[in-house]
Design a protein around this motif. Structure first.
Motif, PDB file in Angstrom:
ATOM      1  N   PRO A  81      38.956  39.583  54.958  1.00  0.00           N
ATOM      2  CA  PRO A  81      40.278  39.166  54.557  1.00  0.00           C
ATOM      3  C   PRO A  81      40.475  39.123  53.166  1.00  0.00           C
ATOM      4  O   PRO A  81      39.429  39.144  52.210  1.00  0.00           O
ATOM      5  N   ALA A  82      41.587  39.128  52.618  1.00  0.00           N
ATOM      6  CA  ALA A  82      42.025  39.480  51.236  1.00  0.00           C
ATOM      7  C   ALA A  82      41.520  38.147  50.376  1.00  0.00           C
ATOM      8  O   ALA A  82      41.593  36.998  50.809  1.00  0.00           O
ATOM      9  N   THR A  83      40.877  38.304  49.605  1.00  0.00           N
ATOM     10  CA  THR A  83      40.508  37.113  48.377  1.00  0.00           C
ATOM     11  C   THR A  83      41.529  36.998  47.253  1.00  0.00           C
ATOM     12  O   THR A  83      41.100  36.632  46.123  1.00  0.00           O
ATOM     13  N   TRP A  84      42.782  37.713  47.407  1.00  0.00           N
ATOM     14  CA  TRP A  84      43.689  37.614  46.297  1.00  0.00           C
ATOM     15  C   TRP A  84      45.276  37.281  46.841  1.00  0.00           C
ATOM     16  O   TRP A  84      45.340  37.434  48.285  1.00  0.00           O
ATOM     17  N   THR A  85      46.021  37.019  46.117  1.00  0.00           N
ATOM     18  CA  THR A  85      47.432  36.733  46.664  1.00  0.00           C
ATOM     19  C   THR A  85      48.311  37.821  45.891  1.00  0.00           C
ATOM     20  O   THR A  85      48.279  37.808  44.476  1.00  0.00           O
ATOM     21  N   VAL A  86      49.083  38.506  46.495  1.00  0.00           N
ATOM     22  CA  VAL A  86      49.826  39.448  45.781  1.00  0.00           C
ATOM     23  C   VAL A  86      51.498  38.697  45.473  1.00  0.00           C
ATOM     24  O   VAL A  86      52.019  37.915  46.370  1.00  0.00           O
ATOM     25  N   LEU A  87      51.783  38.758  44.335  1.00  0.00           N
ATOM     26  CA  LEU A  87      53.041  38.280  44.005  1.00  0.00           C
ATOM     27  C   LEU A  87      53.832  39.116  43.115  1.00  0.00           C
ATOM     28  O   LEU A  87      53.458  40.366  42.994  1.00  0.00           O
ATOM     29  N   ALA A  88      55.011  38.909  42.884  1.00  0.00           N
ATOM     30  CA  ALA A  88      55.953  39.725  42.210  1.00  0.00           C
ATOM     31  C   ALA A  88      56.653  39.032  40.977  1.00  0.00           C
ATOM     32  O   ALA A  88      56.883  37.937  41.063  1.00  0.00           O
ATOM     33  N   ASP A  89      56.791  39.722  39.938  1.00  0.00           N
ATOM     34  CA  ASP A  89      57.367  38.912  38.747  1.00  0.00           C
ATOM     35  C   ASP A  89      58.920  38.955  38.946  1.00  0.00           C
ATOM     36  O   ASP A  89      59.549  39.626  40.136  1.00  0.00           O
ATOM     37  N   PRO A  90      59.643  38.289  38.199  1.00  0.00           N
ATOM     38  CA  PRO A  90      61.084  38.364  38.366  1.00  0.00           C
ATOM     39  C   PRO A  90      61.857  39.458  38.605  1.00  0.00           C
ATOM     40  O   PRO A  90      63.015  39.602  39.322  1.00  0.00           O
ATOM     41  N   GLU A  91      61.414  40.497  38.323  1.00  0.00           N
ATOM     42  CA  GLU A  91      62.123  41.811  38.567  1.00  0.00           C
ATOM     43  C   GLU A  91      61.339  42.767  39.571  1.00  0.00           C
ATOM     44  O   GLU A  91      61.887  43.914  39.801  1.00  0.00           O
ATOM     45  N   GLY A  92      60.358  41.976  40.409  1.00  0.00           N
ATOM     46  CA  GLY A  92      60.049  42.645  41.382  1.00  0.00           C
ATOM     47  C   GLY A  92      58.569  43.569  41.335  1.00  0.00           C
ATOM     48  O   GLY A  92      57.896  44.207  42.246  1.00  0.00           O
ATOM     49  N   ASN A  93      58.067  43.545  40.044  1.00  0.00           N
ATOM     50  CA  ASN A  93      56.646  44.252  39.935  1.00  0.00           C
ATOM     51  C   ASN A  93      55.518  43.309  40.566  1.00  0.00           C
ATOM     52  O   ASN A  93      55.520  42.417  40.196  1.00  0.00           O
ATOM     53  N   GLU A  94      54.814  44.143  41.123  1.00  0.00           N
ATOM     54  CA  GLU A  94      53.569  43.466  41.873  1.00  0.00           C
ATOM     55  C   GLU A  94      52.554  43.130  40.883  1.00  0.00           C
ATOM     56  O   GLU A  94      52.350  44.102  40.153  1.00  0.00           O
ATOM     57  N   PHE A  95      51.918  42.129  41.378  1.00  0.00           N
ATOM     58  CA  PHE A  95      50.536  41.913  40.657  1.00  0.00           C
ATOM     59  C   PHE A  95      49.514  40.879  41.557  1.00  0.00           C
ATOM     60  O   PHE A  95      50.168  40.406  42.466  1.00  0.00           O
ATOM     61  N   CYS A  96      48.427  40.973  41.420  1.00  0.00           N
ATOM     62  CA  CYS A  96      47.426  40.282  42.228  1.00  0.00           C
ATOM     63  C   CYS A  96      46.820  39.084  41.385  1.00  0.00           C
ATOM     64  O   CYS A  96      46.566  39.164  40.164  1.00  0.00           O
ATOM     65  N   VAL A  97      46.705  37.774  42.034  1.00  0.00           N
ATOM     66  CA  VAL A  97      46.111  36.938  41.443  1.00  0.00           C
ATOM     67  C   VAL A  97      44.738  36.471  42.268  1.00  0.00           C
ATOM     68  O   VAL A  97      44.737  36.460  43.725  1.00  0.00           O
TER      69      VAL A  97
END
Length: 138
Positions: free
Chosen positions: A116-132
């Motif tokens: 299972p993923a050990t990260w969380t995928v988020l997007a900044d206010p303009e939609g650029n994805e990044f992982c924590v």
């Protein structure tokens, strides 16, 4: 020949808002403030740059204005790891409070596997994805 990673360039519609959001998210400092371009660097880069070895300076983030909005999943993204005492969930909550949003790019399919993923995928206010990521301090 030798290369050094100098910066990551982020295309965006609202340069000031994106740079301000990422400065809050990372705790970085803004060193260039132009209408079409803003540059952020890690706080340690503000010390005497002449005495700091180049390999310790790290890359900056450059925000440049583009006319078009983001339409598809990023082909390149940033992976961020909690630092020190901060934990993954606390950082995800903090970034969501700043205006990030959760996004699905296929990571939920891993929940059905033995990895299972050990990260969380988020997007900044303009939609650029990044992982924590989970902590990488160990």
């Amino acid at each position: 020949m030798a290369l050094r990673w100098y910066s990551v360039v982020v295309d965006c519609r609202d340069v000031a808002a994106q740079a301000a959001w990422w400065a809050r998210a990372l705790g970085w400092a803004q060193v260039v403030d132009l209408p079409e371009e803003m540059v952020l660097v890690p706080p340690h880069a503000l010390t005497d740059m002449d005495s700091m070895p180049r390999e310790h300076r790290g890359p900056g983030l450059v925000f440049v204005r583009v006319a078009e909005g983001k339409e598809v999943k990023n082909r390149l993204h940033l992976d961020l790891a909690p630092w020190g005492e901060d934990d993954h969930e606390a950082e995800v909550a903090r970034l969501l409070d700043l205006g990030a949003r959760r996004v699905e790019v296929g990571q939920s399919a891993l929940a059905e596997t033995d990895r299972p993923a050990t990260w969380t995928v988020l997007a900044d206010p303009e939609g650029n994805e990044f992982c924590v990521l989970s902590s990488r301090d160990e």
